[in-house]
Design an enzyme around this catalytic site. Structure first.
Site, PDB file in Angstrom:
ATOM      1  N   ASP A  72       0.866  -1.182   0.000  1.00 47.71           N
ATOM      2  CA  ASP A  72       0.000   0.000   0.000  1.00 47.71           C
ATOM      3  C   ASP A  72       0.905   1.235   0.000  1.00 47.71           C
ATOM      4  O   ASP A  72       1.815   1.325   0.831  1.00 47.71           O
ATOM      5  CB  ASP A  72      -0.879  -0.035   1.261  1.00 47.71           C
ATOM      6  CG  ASP A  72      -1.994   0.982   1.189  1.00 47.71           C
ATOM      7  OD1 ASP A  72      -1.698   2.183   0.973  1.00 47.71           O
ATOM      8  OD2 ASP A  72      -3.170   0.587   1.335  1.00 47.71           O
ATOM      9  N   SER A 138      -5.352  13.438 -15.133  1.00 50.38           N
ATOM     10  CA  SER A 138      -6.651  13.330 -15.796  1.00 50.38           C
ATOM     11  C   SER A 138      -7.060  14.682 -16.358  1.00 50.38           C
ATOM     12  O   SER A 138      -6.716  15.733 -15.791  1.00 50.38           O
ATOM     13  CB  SER A 138      -7.679  12.881 -14.747  1.00 50.38           C
ATOM     14  OG  SER A 138      -8.980  13.074 -15.228  1.00 50.38           O
ATOM     15  N   TYR A 164     -12.180  13.816  -6.015  1.00 51.09           N
ATOM     16  CA  TYR A 164     -11.291  13.005  -6.865  1.00 51.09           C
ATOM     17  C   TYR A 164     -10.465  13.907  -7.780  1.00 51.09           C
ATOM     18  O   TYR A 164      -9.237  13.807  -7.840  1.00 51.09           O
ATOM     19  CB  TYR A 164     -12.095  11.991  -7.697  1.00 51.09           C
ATOM     20  CG  TYR A 164     -11.273  11.401  -8.817  1.00 51.09           C
ATOM     21  CD1 TYR A 164     -10.247  10.497  -8.559  1.00 51.09           C
ATOM     22  CD2 TYR A 164     -11.478  11.801 -10.158  1.00 51.09           C
ATOM     23  CE1 TYR A 164      -9.454   9.984  -9.587  1.00 51.09           C
ATOM     24  CE2 TYR A 164     -10.695  11.301 -11.183  1.00 51.09           C
ATOM     25  CZ  TYR A 164      -9.686  10.395 -10.897  1.00 51.09           C
ATOM     26  OH  TYR A 164      -8.896   9.903 -11.914  1.00 51.09           O
ATOM     27  N   LYS A 168      -6.219  14.736  -8.045  1.00 53.92           N
ATOM     28  CA  LYS A 168      -5.350  14.649  -9.235  1.00 53.92           C
ATOM     29  C   LYS A 168      -4.590  15.967  -9.405  1.00 53.92           C
ATOM     30  O   LYS A 168      -3.407  15.990  -9.719  1.00 53.92           O
ATOM     31  CB  LYS A 168      -6.193  14.345 -10.478  1.00 53.92           C
ATOM     32  CG  LYS A 168      -6.843  12.991 -10.486  1.00 53.92           C
ATOM     33  CD  LYS A 168      -5.917  11.891 -10.978  1.00 53.92           C
ATOM     34  CE  LYS A 168      -5.502  10.949  -9.908  1.00 53.92           C
ATOM     35  NZ  LYS A 168      -4.583   9.903 -10.312  1.00 53.92           N
TER      36      LYS A 168
HETATM   37  P1  NAD Z   1      -7.950   1.046 -11.200  1.00 51.62           P
HETATM   38  O1  NAD Z   1      -8.771   1.177  -9.970  1.00 51.62           O
HETATM   39  O2  NAD Z   1      -8.282  -0.041 -12.160  1.00 51.62           O
HETATM   40  O3  NAD Z   1      -6.394   0.907 -10.823  1.00 51.62           O
HETATM   41  C1  NAD Z   1      -5.844   1.537  -9.693  1.00 51.62           C
HETATM   42  C2  NAD Z   1      -5.110   0.472  -8.901  1.00 51.62           C
HETATM   43  O4  NAD Z   1      -4.503   1.088  -7.774  1.00 51.62           O
HETATM   44  C3  NAD Z   1      -6.038  -0.622  -8.371  1.00 51.62           C
HETATM   45  O5  NAD Z   1      -5.549  -1.886  -8.756  1.00 51.62           O
HETATM   46  C4  NAD Z   1      -6.007  -0.440  -6.840  1.00 51.62           C
HETATM   47  O6  NAD Z   1      -6.119  -1.673  -6.166  1.00 51.62           O
HETATM   48  C5  NAD Z   1      -4.676   0.244  -6.655  1.00 51.62           C
HETATM   49  N1  NAD Z   1      -4.594   1.108  -5.462  1.00 51.62           N
HETATM   50  C6  NAD Z   1      -5.492   2.033  -5.024  1.00 51.62           C
HETATM   51  N2  NAD Z   1      -5.049   2.614  -3.896  1.00 51.62           N
HETATM   52  C7  NAD Z   1      -3.843   2.055  -3.614  1.00 51.62           C
HETATM   53  C8  NAD Z   1      -2.889   2.214  -2.573  1.00 51.62           C
HETATM   54  N3  NAD Z   1      -3.118   3.050  -1.556  1.00 51.62           N
HETATM   55  N4  NAD Z   1      -1.757   1.493  -2.598  1.00 51.62           N
HETATM   56  C9  NAD Z   1      -1.527   0.616  -3.596  1.00 51.62           C
HETATM   57  N5  NAD Z   1      -2.408   0.392  -4.602  1.00 51.62           N
HETATM   58  C10 NAD Z   1      -3.539   1.102  -4.612  1.00 51.62           C
HETATM   59  O7  NAD Z   1      -7.974   2.460 -11.938  1.00 51.62           O
HETATM   60  P2  NAD Z   1      -7.437   2.842 -13.387  1.00 51.62           P
HETATM   61  O8  NAD Z   1      -8.599   3.162 -14.243  1.00 51.62           O
HETATM   62  O9  NAD Z   1      -6.441   1.847 -13.834  1.00 51.62           O
HETATM   63  O10 NAD Z   1      -6.714   4.206 -13.045  1.00 51.62           O
HETATM   64  C11 NAD Z   1      -5.322   4.276 -12.848  1.00 51.62           C
HETATM   65  C12 NAD Z   1      -4.923   5.716 -12.684  1.00 51.62           C
HETATM   66  O11 NAD Z   1      -5.352   6.458 -13.824  1.00 51.62           O
HETATM   67  C13 NAD Z   1      -5.554   6.408 -11.472  1.00 51.62           C
HETATM   68  O12 NAD Z   1      -4.574   7.232 -10.882  1.00 51.62           O
HETATM   69  C14 NAD Z   1      -6.669   7.239 -12.074  1.00 51.62           C
HETATM   70  O13 NAD Z   1      -6.915   8.381 -11.311  1.00 51.62           O
HETATM   71  C15 NAD Z   1      -6.058   7.608 -13.417  1.00 51.62           C
HETATM   72  N6  NAD Z   1      -7.077   7.918 -14.427  1.00 51.62           N
HETATM   73  C16 NAD Z   1      -7.956   6.949 -14.831  1.00 51.62           C
HETATM   74  C17 NAD Z   1      -8.943   7.262 -15.765  1.00 51.62           C
HETATM   75  C18 NAD Z   1      -9.928   6.199 -16.216  1.00 51.62           C
HETATM   76  O14 NAD Z   1     -10.935   6.562 -16.827  1.00 51.62           O
HETATM   77  N7  NAD Z   1      -9.686   4.921 -15.997  1.00 51.62           N
HETATM   78  C19 NAD Z   1      -9.027   8.549 -16.301  1.00 51.62           C
HETATM   79  C20 NAD Z   1      -8.107   9.512 -15.872  1.00 51.62           C
HETATM   80  C21 NAD Z   1      -7.128   9.178 -14.937  1.00 51.62           C
END
Ligand code: NAD
Ligand code: UDP
Length: 354
Positions: A72, A138, A164, A168
Site C-alpha cells: 500500500d 486526468s 477526486y 489529481k
Molecule cells: P484502477 O482502480 O483499475 O487501478 C488503480 C489500482 O490502484 C487498483 O488496482 C487499486 O487496487 C490500486 N490502489 C489504489 N489505492 C492504492 C494504494 N493506496 N496502494 C496501492 N495500490 C492502490 O484504476 P485505473 O482506471 O487503472 O486508473 C489508474 C490511474 O489512472 C488512477 O490514478 C486514475 O486516477 C487515473 N485515471 C484513470 C482514468 C480512467 O478513466 N480509468 C481517467 C483519468 C485518470
C-alpha cells in the site's frame, strides 16, 4: 519488439499495476523489454494466487514473469523495502481511488489515499535517490473548459468540482513543487481523456466492481445482457445530437503513451515538470458511441434518455499536438476499434476477471 532486444537499464516501479491502466501498461513495458516491479494494495483487483488476476493474465499474454508485491503506498516502510530490494530508475504512478461519486461521499479517504499516498511515495523516492516520475493525471484537472480543444496551458484546479479531481490536481502541484525545490527531479504528468477498450487479445480489460459509472463498460454490460438499458444522461446539451461529447482513447494507445513519456523523461535534456494530454483530439457523443458499439458487437443496445448527471459538462476533448511533437506519440486506434476490443473482452469474459 522481440524478446531478444537488449533490456533497458534500471527497473520501472509501477504503482497500481493490477488496475485497468496499470495492467495494460505493464504489457507494453514488458513487450518493450523493460524490467518491471508492480505493486498494488489489491483494493480494486480480482485476486488469485495472491496476485491481481490481471497480472496473472499479463504473464500469459507476454510470456514473461511479472514481479509483484502487495504494498500500500500509504505504508512508507513497505515502500522503502521495495526501493531497497530493486534498483528502481523510474516510477509510473497509477495507484489511486478513482470514483468521482464516491469521492464526494468519503472525501477524506480520497485525500488520504491519493494525496497522502502520493506524498509518501515521493518521499520514499527522494530518500532513495529516485527522482523520475510519470504520473497518471486526468483531464478532470482542467475543470469546466474555458475553451476547446483543451491545451496543456488551460488553467488547472480552478473548476475541479469533486474531491477526486482535486486529488489529481493537488498531486500535480506536489510534482511541480518537487521540481522547483530539487533541480534533479523530473515529472511527466499525463492527463488522460476517456480511456476505454481492452487489449486486442481479449485477455485483459476493464473490470469495474458493481454498477459501472463510465459509459463504455455500461454499454458493454447492456450488450451482454447484464443490464437492461443504458441511461443517456442528458439529451439537451449544446452538442451535435444533444448528448455529452468526450474524447475516448484506446487503452493500448494510452499505455504506449507511458512508454513515450519514459523515453522523454530519460533524455538528458528533459528537466522539471511537464504535462501532456493523452487523447485523440476528437469528440464523440454518447449516441455516436452507442451506435459504434452496436456495429462492433452486432447487438442492439437499449437506451433511455434521462436527465443530465449532476456535475457533467457538455463537451470535452483534447488538443493532442503537444504529445505528438514532444513525445512522438499519437493515438492510432479509432472508435470502432475501441468498441470492437471492449466487446471482445466482454464477450470472452462476461464476468470480467472473476
Ligand atoms: P484502477 O482502480 O483499475 O487501478 C488503480 C489500482 O490502484 C487498483 O488496482 C487499486 O487496487 C490500486 N490502489 C489504489 N489505492 C492504492 C494504494 N493506496 N496502494 C496501492 N495500490 C492502490 O484504476 P485505473 O482506471 O487503472 O486508473 C489508474 C490511474 O489512472 C488512477 O490514478 C486514475 O486516477 C487515473 N485515471 C484513470 C482514468 C480512467 O478513466 N480509468 C481517467 C483519468 C485518470
Ligand atoms: N454517460 C451516460 N450514461 C452512463 C454513463 C455515462 O450517458 O451510464 C455519459 C456521460 O454523461 C458523459 C459520457 O457518457 O457525457 C462519458 O461519461 P463517463 O462517465 O464515461 O466519463 P466522464 O467524461 O464523465 O469522466
Amino acid at each position: 519488439m522481440s524478446s531478444g532486444t537488449k533490456q533497458h537499464p534500471g527497473v520501472i516501479l509501477v504503482t497500481g499495476g493490477g488496475g485497468y491502466v496499470g495492467s495494460h501498461t505493464v504489457v507494453e513495458l514488458l513487450n518493450a523489454n523493460y524490467a518491471v516491479v508492480a505493486i498494488d494494495n489489491l483494493s480494486n483487483c480480482q485476486v488469485s494466487n495472491g496476485k491481481p488476476e490481471s497480472l496473472n493474465r499479463v504473464e500469459k499474454l507476454t510470456g514473461k514473469k511479472v514481479v509483484f508485491y502487495e504494498v500500500d503506498i500509504r505504508n512508507k516502510d513497505e515502500l522503502d523495502r521495495i526501493f531497497k530490494m530493486h534498483k528502481i530508475s523510474n516510477v509510473i504512478h497509477f495507484a489511486a481511488l478513482k470514483s468521482v461519486g464516491e469521492s464526494t461521499q468519503i472525501p477524506l479517504s480520497y485525500y488520504e489515499n491519493n494525496v497522502g499516498g502520493s506524498n509518501n511515495l515521493f518521499q520514499v523516492m527522494h530518500d532513495n535517490g529516485v527522482k523520475s516520475l510519470v504520473y497518471s493525471s486526468s483531464a478532470t484537472v482542467y475543470g469546466i473548459p474555458l475553451a476547446l480543444p483543451l491545451t496543456e496551458t488551460h488553467p488547472t484546479g480552478q473548476g475541479c468540482t469533486n474531491p477526486y479531481g482535486k486529488t489529481k490536481y493537488f498531486v500535480e502541484e506536489i510534482g511541480k513543487d518537487l521540481c522547483s525545490a530539487y533541480p534533479d527531479w523530473k515529472v511527466v504528468s499525463l492527463r488522460y481523456f476517456n480511456p476505454v477498450g481492452a487489449h486486442p487479445s481479449g485477455i485483459i480489460g476493464e473490470d469495474p466492481s458493481g454498477i459501472p459509472n463510465n459509459l463504455m463498460p455500461y454499454i458493454s454490460q447492456v450488450a451482454i445482457g447484464r443490464r437492461d438499458f443504458l441511461r443517456v444522461f442528458g439529451s439537451d446539451y449544446d452538442t451535435k445530437d444533444g448528448t455529452g461529447v468526450r474524447d475516448y482513447i484506446h487503452i493500448t494507445d494510452l499505455a504506449i503513451g507511458h512508454l513515450k513519456a519514459l523515453e522523454k523523461i530519460s533524455s538528458p535534456s528533459f528537466k522539471g515538470f511537464q504535462a501532456f494530454n493523452l487523447g485523440t483530439g476528437r469528440g464523440y457523443s454518447v449516441l455516436e458511441v452507442l451506435k459504434a458499439f452496436e456495429k462492433a458487437s452486432g447487438r442492439k443496445v437499449a437506451y433511455k434518455l434521462v436527465d443530465r448527471r449532476p456535475g457533467d459538462i457538455a463537451t470535452c476533448y483534447s488538443d493532442a499536438n503537444l504529445a505528438k511533437t514532444e513525445l512522438n506519440w499519437v493515438a492510432e486506434k479509432d472508435i470502432d476499434e475501441m468498441c470492437r476490443d471492449t466487446w471482445n473482452w466482454q464477450n470472452n469474459n462476461p464476468n470480467g476477471f472473476s
